[in-house]
Design an enzyme around this catalytic site. Structure first.
Site, PDB file in Angstrom:
ATOM      1  N   ARG A   1      20.567   0.109  31.740  1.00 29.28           N
ATOM      2  CA  ARG A   1      19.913  -1.172  31.968  1.00 29.28           C
ATOM      3  C   ARG A   1      18.600  -0.925  32.694  1.00 29.28           C
ATOM      4  NH1 ARG A   1      22.845  -2.045  28.634  1.00 29.28           N
ATOM      5  NH2 ARG A   1      24.506  -3.573  28.425  1.00 29.28           N
TER       6      ARG A   1
ATOM      7  N   LYS B   1      34.609   6.277  17.456  1.00 25.61           N
ATOM      8  CA  LYS B   1      35.629   6.559  18.495  1.00 25.61           C
ATOM      9  C   LYS B   1      37.017   6.724  17.898  1.00 25.61           C
ATOM     10  CE  LYS B   1      33.147   4.036  22.119  1.00 25.61           C
ATOM     11  NZ  LYS B   1      32.173   3.259  21.340  1.00 25.61           N
ATOM     12  N   PHE B   2      37.162   7.719  17.033  1.00 23.88           N
ATOM     13  CA  PHE B   2      38.449   7.903  16.350  1.00 23.88           C
ATOM     14  C   PHE B   2      39.594   8.091  17.347  1.00 23.88           C
ATOM     15  CE2 PHE B   2      35.838   9.835  12.737  1.00 23.88           C
ATOM     16  CZ  PHE B   2      35.806   8.632  12.043  1.00 23.88           C
ATOM     17  N   PHE B   3      40.662   7.359  17.119  1.00 27.86           N
ATOM     18  CA  PHE B   3      41.843   7.435  17.982  1.00 27.86           C
ATOM     19  C   PHE B   3      43.057   7.110  17.124  1.00 27.86           C
ATOM     20  CE2 PHE B   3      44.701   5.529  21.292  1.00 27.86           C
ATOM     21  CZ  PHE B   3      44.873   6.685  22.033  1.00 27.86           C
TER      22      PHE B   3
ATOM     23  N   ASP C   1      23.827  -2.421  17.052  1.00 29.48           N
ATOM     24  CA  ASP C   1      25.015  -3.285  17.089  1.00 29.48           C
ATOM     25  C   ASP C   1      24.677  -4.637  16.476  1.00 29.48           C
ATOM     26  OD1 ASP C   1      26.571  -1.298  18.286  1.00 29.48           O
ATOM     27  OD2 ASP C   1      25.902  -1.871  20.286  1.00 29.48           O
TER      28      ASP C   1
HETATM   29  O1  C5P Z   1      24.220  -3.089  24.513  1.00 26.97           O
HETATM   30  P1  C5P Z   1      24.577  -1.834  25.288  1.00 26.97           P
HETATM   31  O2  C5P Z   1      23.352  -1.074  25.763  1.00 26.97           O
HETATM   32  O3  C5P Z   1      25.569  -2.106  26.382  1.00 26.97           O
HETATM   33  O4  C5P Z   1      25.282  -0.912  24.202  1.00 26.97           O
HETATM   34  C1  C5P Z   1      25.923   0.284  24.529  1.00 26.97           C
HETATM   35  C2  C5P Z   1      26.426   0.929  23.284  1.00 26.97           C
HETATM   36  O5  C5P Z   1      27.078   2.124  23.663  1.00 26.97           O
HETATM   37  C3  C5P Z   1      27.462   0.097  22.510  1.00 26.97           C
HETATM   38  O6  C5P Z   1      27.212   0.340  21.131  1.00 26.97           O
HETATM   39  C4  C5P Z   1      28.796   0.672  22.916  1.00 26.97           C
HETATM   40  O7  C5P Z   1      29.743   0.638  21.880  1.00 26.97           O
HETATM   41  C5  C5P Z   1      28.414   2.124  23.213  1.00 26.97           C
HETATM   42  N1  C5P Z   1      29.299   2.825  24.141  1.00 26.97           N
HETATM   43  C6  C5P Z   1      29.546   2.405  25.426  1.00 26.97           C
HETATM   44  N2  C5P Z   1      30.396   3.113  26.229  1.00 26.97           N
HETATM   45  C7  C5P Z   1      30.994   4.226  25.784  1.00 26.97           C
HETATM   46  C8  C5P Z   1      30.726   4.666  24.473  1.00 26.97           C
HETATM   47  C9  C5P Z   1      29.850   3.944  23.676  1.00 26.97           C
HETATM   48  O8  C5P Z   1      28.983   1.416  25.858  1.00 26.97           O
HETATM   49  N3  C5P Z   1      31.779   4.938  26.582  1.00 26.97           N
END
Ligand code: C5P
Length: 238
Positions: free
Chosen positions: A180, A68-70, A17
């Site tokens: 996390r 995430k196509f919508f 990201d």
């Molecule tokens: O920085 P972090 O670990 O929170 O990043 C999580 C990644 O997972 C981001 O790129 C976010 O777009 C993606 N994601 C998410 N939840 C979802 C699908 C994808 O957090 N349901």
């Protein structure tokens, strides 16, 4: 845990990201001796279109394209056609029936994942939208439909992975963001609400974890990857 023989180097998908391709390539180079799976999401794709995707694939790594196509089904189908058969492993679509059906028609060699409920959503967000179901029930309902319609798997938080695995079996591919280190409960420090450790996510049913900021914002991304892999090993006994 499922028995899909997924190698440790493919368990953690690093979410790139960042806002430009050079930073993304730098991050890949810093991580690639530990992991070979990378996620390109909306921000980076808008900045580089397929350039970074192809660059990562050319280095022999795997790509999850998380756009995430919508949209109306026909538009989703045409978008999936732009992504299929070019080496991308996983792509994401939103999990409503007509969208999934349209995407399935155009999938080619792609594995498709349905987004169930974003991990930044909590019960209060569903209530605010007038939905009285629990997050867990909604995730399960959408995942079951996605599987019935032929989807390969779902994106879901680690908190629901265990029930999904139990209720829907081993075939479903479960990819879990909201990871996390050292946190089994939400500490409220960022936008993710349904969070879990990498080890616990895999041990309770996820196949892959998606990790962004804990790795990309770390002074030593590779060290964080290795610690998460150790956590996965400890939690799964593999
Ligand atoms: O920085 P972090 O670990 O929170 O990043 C999580 C990644 O997972 C981001 O790129 C976010 O777009 C993606 N994601 C998410 N939840 C979802 C699908 C994808 O957090 N349901």
């Amino acid at each position: 845990m499922t028995n899909k023989n997924i190698e440790m180097q493919d368990r953690i998908i690093v979410a790139l990201d960042v806002d430009n391709p050079e930073l993304a390539k730098e991050m890949v180079k810093r991580c690639e001796s530990g992991t070979r799976y990378f996620k390109v999401g909306l921000q980076l794709f808008m900045a580089s279109y397929f350039e970074v995707v192809d660059w990562i694939l050319d280095r022999g790594h795997k790509v999850m394209l998380d756009l995430k196509f919508f949209d109306i089904p026909e538009t989703v189908k045409l978008a999936v056609e732009q992504v299929n058969n070019r080496g991308v492993s996983l792509a994401t679509i939103h999990g409503n029936d007509a969208i999934i059906k349209a995407a399935m028609e155009a999938r080619g060699d792609l594995q498709l994942l349905a987004v169930t409920v974003l991990t930044s959503f909590g019960e209060e967000d569903l209530l605010a939208m007038g939905m009285t179901q629990s997050v867990e029930d909604l995730v399960l309902f959408r995942a079951r439909r996605a599987l019935e319609l032929g989807c390969d798997g779902v994106v879901s938080s680690g908190l629901e992975a265990e029930r999904l695995r139990k209720d829907l079996g081993g075939k479903l591919l479960i990819v879990t963001p909201g990871i996390r280190p050292g946190a089994n409960v939400c500490d409220g420090s960022d936008d993710q609400k349904r969070i879990i450790t990498a080890g616990r996510a895999i041990a309770t049913g996820a196949d892959h974890v998606v990790v962004g900021r804990p790795i990309t914002k770390a002074a030593e991304p590779l060290v964080v990857i290795e610690e998460m892999q150790q956590d996965i090993e400890n939690s799964t006994g593999t």
